[in-house]
Scaffold this active site. Structure first.
Site, PDB file in Angstrom:
ATOM      1  N   HIS A  12      15.088  -9.312  -6.386  1.00  0.00           N
ATOM      2  CA  HIS A  12      15.452  -9.737  -7.739  1.00  0.00           C
ATOM      3  C   HIS A  12      14.295  -9.530  -8.720  1.00  0.00           C
ATOM      4  CE1 HIS A  12      14.180 -14.055  -6.347  1.00  0.00           C
ATOM      5  NE2 HIS A  12      13.159 -13.483  -6.939  1.00  0.00           N
ATOM      6  N   HIS A  59      12.676 -19.346 -11.692  1.00  0.00           N
ATOM      7  CA  HIS A  59      11.265 -19.061 -11.934  1.00  0.00           C
ATOM      8  C   HIS A  59      10.759 -19.865 -13.126  1.00  0.00           C
ATOM      9  CE1 HIS A  59      12.908 -15.685  -9.638  1.00  0.00           C
ATOM     10  NE2 HIS A  59      11.686 -15.477  -9.189  1.00  0.00           N
ATOM     11  N   HIS A 193       5.697  -8.779  -0.721  1.00  0.00           N
ATOM     12  CA  HIS A 193       4.966  -8.606  -1.972  1.00  0.00           C
ATOM     13  C   HIS A 193       4.065  -9.805  -2.232  1.00  0.00           C
ATOM     14  CE1 HIS A 193       8.376 -11.042  -3.323  1.00  0.00           C
ATOM     15  NE2 HIS A 193       7.880 -11.160  -4.552  1.00  0.00           N
ATOM     16  N   GLU A 240       9.960 -15.907  -0.216  1.00  0.00           N
ATOM     17  CA  GLU A 240      11.339 -15.846  -0.724  1.00  0.00           C
ATOM     18  C   GLU A 240      12.334 -15.419   0.354  1.00  0.00           C
ATOM     19  OE1 GLU A 240      10.460 -14.600  -5.391  1.00  0.00           O
ATOM     20  OE2 GLU A 240      11.019 -13.076  -3.933  1.00  0.00           O
TER      21      GLU A 240
END
Length: 282
Positions: A12, A59, A193, A240
């Site tokens: 995302h 977020h 990441h 995540e």
């Protein structure tokens, strides 16, 4: 009776939405990513999917660290798409189904998940970045979304096992809904990441491939992993991936992988994978 017929794992990354809105689908830097979603969108259209249940994280758009829930479910007929600094996106509000959302909410609470409920709150790129790559939106979305936000920002986080069990509970909720609906569950985020600290820009393709293999064939291995193990293998933000475990719990049982795309061009290993659910005897 509603039925979960498929499962999707998708990154995302917020720049996906920016690139989409700027019409960069054919840009050489972005085409490999967007092309990777085309078979998934075609499958969703062919199967006439009515509902996407999104496991995503907020977020700090709707929630902030002074009050950040572990699990939250949105109930409403519509959800605005958040302006995260690049302006309002040229997309219609995300459609909801209050009766279905309320049913899932009540079922989850009765299944001993203490859910936070939100209404009239915007939804950010955790859900909105991949959504137009999965569904057309002109003049409106073809179905409704059940947004389930999971805390992967502020420790303590829910464990991978707890996320898997949340998915199992969502499956029970969906399958107890009396209306005939084709439902697909979507786990978002990742894969490897890290966007801050000494390991900024870290990726681990070998681990990403192992994760995808285990997710399909032996997810219990992933449910036993700690947050520290996810961070060590995939980078700080790759935690995540526990949201993919919620998706897998909701699609528990044998799966058939229909399509997979993996594109590592930025700091995030951007991935899109589609599974069909199979009967246990298949």
């Amino acid at each position: 009776m509603a039925k979960i017929i498929g499962a999707i794992g998708t990154s995302h990354v917020p720049t996906i939405g920016v690139a989409y809105d700027k019409g960069k689908q054919l840009d050489p830097s972005w085409a490999p990513l967007f092309e990777g979603y085309t078979p998934i969108a075609a499958w969703l259209a062919e199967r006439e999917v009515d509902v996407l249940v999104f496991f995503y994280n907020d977020h700090c758009t709707t929630f902030f660290f002074d009050l950040y829930p572990t699990f939250a479910l949105g109930v409403g007929e519509h959800f605005q798409i958040a302006d995260e600094g690049a302006g309002l996106r040229p997309l219609p509000p995300i459609r909801g189904d209050v009766a279905l959302q309320a049913h899932i909410l009540e079922s989850l609470v009765n299944d001993e998940f203490d859910m936070t409920v939100f209404q009239d709150k915007p939804i950010d790129h955790g859900c909105a970045a991949p959504l137009p790559l999965l569904w057309p939106h002109e003049p409106d979305w073809p179905g409704v979304v059940v947004p389930i936000a999971i805390n992967v920002l502020q420790y303590p986080l829910p464990t991978a096992q707890r996320c898997y069990r949340l998915g199992q509970a969502v499956r029970r909720a969906v399958e107890s809904y009396p209306e005939d609906l084709n439902v697909v569950v979507v786990g978002t985020g990742g894969l490897s990441h890290q966007i801050h600290g000494e390991r900024t820009g870290f990726n681990n393709t070998e681990w990403d491939m192992e994760f995808l293999e285990l997710l399909e064939h032996d997810p219990q291995v992933l449910t036993r992993m700690t947050h520290a193990e996810y961070v060590r293998l995939g980078g700080a933000e790759s935690v995540e991936q526990i949201m993919w475990l919620a998706m897998r719990g909701a699609a528990e049982g044998p799966l058939r992988k229909v399509h997979q795309n993996y594109y590592l061009a930025t700091t995030t290993a951007m991935t899109a994978v589609l599974y069909e659910t199979l009967e246990p005897s298949a």
